[in-house]
Design a protein around this motif. Structure first.
Motif, PDB file in Angstrom:
ATOM      1  N   LYS A 177       0.442  -0.918  -0.377  1.00 28.07           N
ATOM      2  CA  LYS A 177      -0.088  -0.077   0.351  1.00 28.07           C
ATOM      3  C   LYS A 177       1.217   1.617  -0.225  1.00 28.07           C
ATOM      4  CE  LYS A 177      -3.984   2.174   1.989  1.00 28.07           C
ATOM      5  NZ  LYS A 177      -5.001   1.888   3.616  1.00 28.07           N
ATOM      6  N   GLY A 178       2.007   1.517   0.727  1.00 30.67           N
ATOM      7  CA  GLY A 178       2.855   2.264   0.728  1.00 30.67           C
ATOM      8  C   GLY A 178       3.650   2.643  -0.765  1.00 30.67           C
ATOM      9  N   ARG A 179       3.945   1.321  -1.398  1.00 29.64           N
ATOM     10  CA  ARG A 179       4.624   1.790  -2.567  1.00 29.64           C
ATOM     11  C   ARG A 179       3.469   2.625  -3.491  1.00 29.64           C
ATOM     12  NH1 ARG A 179       7.005  -4.006  -1.873  1.00 29.64           N
ATOM     13  NH2 ARG A 179       8.849  -3.044  -0.691  1.00 29.64           N
ATOM     14  N   ARG A 180       2.045   1.496  -3.745  1.00 28.30           N
ATOM     15  CA  ARG A 180       1.469   2.228  -4.391  1.00 28.30           C
ATOM     16  C   ARG A 180       0.905   4.094  -4.332  1.00 28.30           C
ATOM     17  NH1 ARG A 180      -3.279  -3.009  -3.459  1.00 28.30           N
ATOM     18  NH2 ARG A 180      -2.127  -4.479  -5.281  1.00 28.30           N
ATOM     19  N   LEU A 181       1.247   4.435  -2.757  1.00 28.25           N
ATOM     20  CA  LEU A 181       0.506   5.472  -2.715  1.00 28.25           C
ATOM     21  C   LEU A 181       2.444   6.548  -3.204  1.00 28.25           C
ATOM     22  CD1 LEU A 181      -0.610   5.374   1.099  1.00 28.25           C
ATOM     23  CD2 LEU A 181      -1.825   5.945  -1.379  1.00 28.25           C
ATOM     24  N   GLU A 182       2.901   5.758  -2.972  1.00 24.67           N
ATOM     25  CA  GLU A 182       4.714   6.667  -3.103  1.00 24.67           C
ATOM     26  C   GLU A 182       4.262   6.980  -4.794  1.00 24.67           C
ATOM     27  OE1 GLU A 182       9.113   5.452  -2.744  1.00 24.67           O
ATOM     28  OE2 GLU A 182       8.088   5.021  -1.023  1.00 24.67           O
ATOM     29  N   ALA A 183       4.047   5.724  -5.634  1.00 29.21           N
ATOM     30  CA  ALA A 183       4.022   5.904  -7.175  1.00 29.21           C
ATOM     31  C   ALA A 183       2.733   5.919  -7.231  1.00 29.21           C
ATOM     32  CB  ALA A 183       3.207   4.278  -7.628  1.00 29.21           C
ATOM     33  N   TRP A 184       1.489   6.967  -6.572  1.00 33.63           N
ATOM     34  CA  TRP A 184       0.675   7.879  -7.284  1.00 33.63           C
ATOM     35  C   TRP A 184       0.932   8.944  -7.403  1.00 33.63           C
ATOM     36  CZ3 TRP A 184      -2.435  10.505  -3.795  1.00 33.63           C
ATOM     37  CH2 TRP A 184      -3.682  11.592  -4.629  1.00 33.63           C
ATOM     38  N   ALA A 185       1.204   9.173  -5.575  1.00 32.81           N
ATOM     39  CA  ALA A 185       2.066  10.434  -6.128  1.00 32.81           C
ATOM     40  C   ALA A 185       3.130  11.042  -7.074  1.00 32.81           C
ATOM     41  CB  ALA A 185       2.783  11.258  -4.205  1.00 32.81           C
ATOM     42  N   GLY A 186       3.578  10.125  -7.089  1.00 28.54           N
ATOM     43  CA  GLY A 186       4.363  10.725  -8.992  1.00 28.54           C
ATOM     44  C   GLY A 186       3.476  10.434  -9.833  1.00 28.54           C
ATOM     45  N   LEU A 187       3.443  10.246 -10.080  1.00 25.58           N
ATOM     46  CA  LEU A 187       2.115  10.343 -11.492  1.00 25.58           C
ATOM     47  C   LEU A 187       1.528  11.507 -11.024  1.00 25.58           C
ATOM     48  CD1 LEU A 187       1.113   6.359 -11.789  1.00 25.58           C
ATOM     49  CD2 LEU A 187       2.432   7.594 -12.772  1.00 25.58           C
ATOM     50  N   GLN A 188       1.317  11.343  -9.875  1.00 25.99           N
ATOM     51  CA  GLN A 188       0.165  13.139  -9.695  1.00 25.99           C
ATOM     52  C   GLN A 188       1.405  13.987  -9.853  1.00 25.99           C
ATOM     53  OE1 GLN A 188      -2.243  13.343  -6.375  1.00 25.99           O
ATOM     54  NE2 GLN A 188      -3.690  13.387  -7.215  1.00 25.99           N
ATOM     55  N   GLN A 189       2.360  14.438  -9.527  1.00 30.92           N
ATOM     56  CA  GLN A 189       3.703  14.944 -10.305  1.00 30.92           C
ATOM     57  C   GLN A 189       3.989  15.328 -11.840  1.00 30.92           C
ATOM     58  OE1 GLN A 189       7.036  14.396  -7.769  1.00 30.92           O
ATOM     59  NE2 GLN A 189       6.518  15.006  -5.699  1.00 30.92           N
ATOM     60  N   ILE A 190       4.052  14.082 -12.128  1.00 28.40           N
ATOM     61  CA  ILE A 190       4.061  13.948 -13.570  1.00 28.40           C
ATOM     62  C   ILE A 190       2.538  15.107 -14.116  1.00 28.40           C
ATOM     63  CG2 ILE A 190       3.980  12.724 -15.476  1.00 28.40           C
ATOM     64  CD1 ILE A 190       5.965  10.765 -13.908  1.00 28.40           C
ATOM     65  N   GLN A 191       2.048  14.458 -13.956  1.00 29.20           N
ATOM     66  CA  GLN A 191       0.354  14.956 -14.665  1.00 29.20           C
ATOM     67  C   GLN A 191       0.667  16.736 -14.024  1.00 29.20           C
ATOM     68  OE1 GLN A 191      -3.051  14.148 -12.014  1.00 29.20           O
ATOM     69  NE2 GLN A 191      -4.556  14.941 -14.099  1.00 29.20           N
ATOM     70  N   LEU A 192       1.033  17.388 -13.222  1.00 31.91           N
ATOM     71  CA  LEU A 192       1.373  18.496 -12.728  1.00 31.91           C
ATOM     72  C   LEU A 192       2.000  19.437 -13.372  1.00 31.91           C
ATOM     73  CD1 LEU A 192       0.715  18.855  -8.995  1.00 31.91           C
ATOM     74  CD2 LEU A 192      -0.855  18.999 -10.876  1.00 31.91           C
ATOM     75  N   ALA A 193       3.316  18.397 -13.496  1.00 34.15           N
ATOM     76  CA  ALA A 193       4.557  19.712 -14.546  1.00 34.15           C
ATOM     77  C   ALA A 193       3.976  18.651 -16.373  1.00 34.15           C
ATOM     78  CB  ALA A 193       4.963  18.414 -14.586  1.00 34.15           C
ATOM     79  N   GLN A 194       3.103  18.217 -16.466  1.00 36.82           N
ATOM     80  CA  GLN A 194       2.660  17.897 -17.851  1.00 36.82           C
ATOM     81  C   GLN A 194       1.694  19.614 -18.125  1.00 36.82           C
ATOM     82  OE1 GLN A 194       3.281  16.445 -20.666  1.00 36.82           O
ATOM     83  NE2 GLN A 194       3.686  14.884 -19.991  1.00 36.82           N
ATOM     84  N   ALA A 195       0.763  19.773 -17.382  1.00 33.88           N
ATOM     85  CA  ALA A 195      -0.141  20.893 -17.438  1.00 33.88           C
ATOM     86  C   ALA A 195       0.389  21.906 -17.275  1.00 33.88           C
ATOM     87  CB  ALA A 195      -1.053  20.190 -16.332  1.00 33.88           C
ATOM     88  N   ARG A 196       1.419  22.256 -16.386  1.00 35.46           N
ATOM     89  CA  ARG A 196       2.540  23.660 -16.556  1.00 35.46           C
ATOM     90  C   ARG A 196       3.159  23.885 -17.706  1.00 35.46           C
ATOM     91  NH1 ARG A 196       4.404  21.475 -11.218  1.00 35.46           N
ATOM     92  NH2 ARG A 196       6.443  20.957 -12.703  1.00 35.46           N
ATOM     93  N   TYR A 197       3.802  22.406 -18.165  1.00 39.04           N
ATOM     94  CA  TYR A 197       4.460  22.194 -19.457  1.00 39.04           C
ATOM     95  C   TYR A 197       3.135  22.468 -20.492  1.00 39.04           C
ATOM     96  CZ  TYR A 197       7.612  21.124 -23.332  1.00 39.04           C
ATOM     97  OH  TYR A 197       8.100  21.503 -24.567  1.00 39.04           O
ATOM     98  N   ARG A 198       2.260  22.023 -20.548  1.00 37.78           N
ATOM     99  CA  ARG A 198       1.083  22.737 -21.931  1.00 37.78           C
ATOM    100  C   ARG A 198       0.660  24.067 -21.523  1.00 37.78           C
ATOM    101  NH1 ARG A 198      -1.527  22.403 -26.010  1.00 37.78           N
ATOM    102  NH2 ARG A 198      -3.136  21.422 -26.693  1.00 37.78           N
ATOM    103  N   MET A 199       1.046  24.601 -20.627  1.00 39.69           N
ATOM    104  CA  MET A 199       0.268  26.161 -20.908  1.00 39.69           C
ATOM    105  C   MET A 199       1.870  27.414 -21.753  1.00 39.69           C
ATOM    106  SD  MET A 199      -1.009  26.341 -16.576  1.00 39.69           S
ATOM    107  CE  MET A 199       0.373  26.870 -16.521  1.00 39.69           C
TER     108      MET A 199
END
Length: 104
Positions: free
Chosen positions: A53-75
Motif C-alpha cells: 500500500k505504501g509503494r502504491r501511494l508513492e507511485a500515485w504521488a509520483g504520477l500526480q507530480q508528473i501530471q502537474l508538470a505536464q499541465a505546467r509545460y502544456r500552458m
C-alpha cells in the motif's frame, strides 16, 4: 538414637554440595520459539500488505507530480512534453524518475 542409612546417599550428598541451577529447559525454549513463529506467520501478510500500500501511494504521488508538470509545460507550449522536457529524468541504474527544479 542412630540415623537410618539413606537409600541414595550419593544423590543426597550431590544435591547438598551444589546449589540448584535454574534456567529454561529445552522444551520451554522450543515452545516459546513455536509461539513466536506462529505470531510471525500471522503478522507477515499484514506487513506485506502495508508495504504494498505504501509503494502504491508513492507511485500515485509520483504520477500526480508528473501530471502537474505536464499541465505546467502544456500552458506554455502547444503540446505535451516528454519526461526530459518537463523536468523529469530517468536514472539508468535503478529506473527511477527524478525531478529537477530547473526550468525546461
Amino acid at each position: 538414637m542412630q540415623k537410618s542409612p539413606s537409600l541414595f546417599p550419593r544423590a543426597v550428598k550431590h544435591i547438598d554440595a551444589h546449589p540448584a541451577i535454574e534456567g529454561f529447559s529445552l522444551i520451554e525454549i522450543l515452545i516459546s520459539l513455536a509461539i513466536a513463529a506462529i505470531l510471525v506467520t500471522m503478522a507477515y501478510p499484514s506487513f506485506q500488505q502495508a508495504m504494498l500500500k505504501g509503494r502504491r501511494l508513492e507511485a500515485w504521488a509520483g504520477l500526480q507530480q508528473i501530471q502537474l508538470a505536464q499541465a505546467r509545460y502544456r500552458m506554455s507550449h502547444p503540446r505535451y512534453g516528454n519526461l526530459e522536457e518537463i523536468g523529469w529524468h530517468t536514472s539508468s541504474q535503478k529506473k527511477i524518475l527524478c525531478f529537477s527544479n530547473q526550468p525546461p
